[in-house]
Design an enzyme around this catalytic site. Structure first.
Site, PDB file in Angstrom:
ATOM      1  N   SER A 104       0.825  -1.201   0.000  1.00  0.00           N
ATOM      2  CA  SER A 104       0.000   0.000   0.000  1.00  0.00           C
ATOM      3  C   SER A 104       0.866   1.261   0.000  1.00  0.00           C
ATOM      4  O   SER A 104       1.593   1.510  -0.942  1.00  0.00           O
ATOM      5  CB  SER A 104      -0.981  -0.026   1.175  1.00  0.00           C
TER       6      SER A 104
ATOM      7  N   LYS B  72     -21.171  17.259   9.226  1.00  0.00           N
ATOM      8  CA  LYS B  72     -20.104  17.695  10.123  1.00  0.00           C
ATOM      9  C   LYS B  72     -19.643  16.598  11.080  1.00  0.00           C
ATOM     10  O   LYS B  72     -18.474  16.543  11.467  1.00  0.00           O
ATOM     11  CB  LYS B  72     -20.549  18.936  10.916  1.00  0.00           C
TER      12      LYS B  72
END
Length: 305
Positions: free
Chosen positions: A116, A168
């Site tokens: 990765s 949010k």
């Protein structure tokens, strides 16, 4: 003995003692700092080690810049043993490796794991050397969230949130993601995945479509990665050294130069270890986007053949 002669012999004796002390001090300093780039002679190869999760890029970038400026260092080897890590740090190191390539050859040497984000960084090098059994690939993005809603319910704790916008508190641990939030995050992951694919394609000089076909998070052995064009050569660290010498035009032996390490005390080790553990826990529970392979790093898979 006349006074002048005594004075003369005293001065000579003092100078001899001072010279002896300075000589011993120089020997101790050389032993302490090892083969420093500033005192090593002949052609040199800088070696930068990237171990464990990639959470901070500052030290690696500083080392790259330092080696890049040293005219005696003809090539740089990145010794990578990492499952990846944060997107930002991985991208910052990649960018600096690409910048370094314009002035010096950079070789990536893969150890047990270079997956990765570890592969993301390696793909920026001029050449990549991996062991046949190195665990690499895992080209993909992951985002994880901790859910403690049921636990809070059992202990009688509830949460009230006042927010400025619908998203949010996305990823909050005390509630499940809505379908709308999942789609939003999937779009985010898709965008960052495209950045990963394009970076590998650019670094390896491969067609984007070819990289996309294997960019599904799959883990690969070094041998499989070589067949797919993700690795240039199979071999160990010494093979990477020989390759670095060859493409940098170094004849004969080359000195391996490692960055000097700052000394730390026992308290620093304990404190920093605890701080890192806390930060890692907070990050893992806060939905950090990562180029990371959450594989069995401590299992027998990486320890036995």
């Amino acid at each position: 003995m006349p006074q002048k002669k005594r004075t003369f012999f005293t001065v000579v004796l003092i100078l001899l003692i001072v010279g002896l002390v300075l000589g011993l001090a120089s020997i101790l300093i050389i032993k302490q700092i090892g083969e420093s780039p500033k005192i090593a002679f002949g052609d040199k190869i800088g070696v930068i080690t990237i171990e464990g999760p990639i959470t901070n890029s500052r030290a690696i970038i500083n080392q790259l810049v330092e080696f890049k400026k040293d005219k005696g260092i003809k090539a740089i080897i990145l010794r990578i043993d990492s499952p990846g890590g944060g997107v930002g740090p991985s991208q910052e190191i990649y960018r600096e490796v690409m910048r370094t390539r314009t002035r010096k050859k950079v070789i990536a040497s893969m150890g047990a794991v270079a997956a990765s984000g570890g592969y993301y960084v390696a793909s920026a090098a001029d050449r990549i050397v991996a062991n046949p059994g190195t665990l690499t690939g895992s080209i993909g993005v992951i985002m994880e969230f901790v859910q403690i809603k049921e636990l809070l319910k059992k202990i009688g704790v509830s949460m009230e949130v006042i927010k400025s916008g619908e998203f949010k508190d996305i990823g909050s641990p005390h509630r499940k993601l809505t379908e709308k939030e999942k789609r939003l995050l999937q779009d985010l992951i898709g965008d960052i995945q495209d950045q990963f694919v394009n970076a590998v394609a650019k670094g390896r000089n491969l067609p984007v479509e070819r990289v996309k076909k294997i960019a599904d998070g799959r883990i690969l052995s070094g041998e499989q990665a070589k067949k797919l064009g993700l690795v240039d050569q199979l071999g160990n660290f010494q093979d990477a050294v020989e390759l670095a010498k060859k493409i940098a035009g170094i004849k004969g032996e080359a000195r391996l130069i490692y960055p000097s390490r700052k000394k730390v005390g026992l308290w620093d080790i304990i404190f920093n270890s605890a701080a890192r553990s806390i930060l890692r826990l907070l990050k893992n529970s806060n939905g950090e986007v990562k180029y990371y392979w959450p594989g069995p790093l401590n299992s027998s898979l990486t320890k036995t053949y």
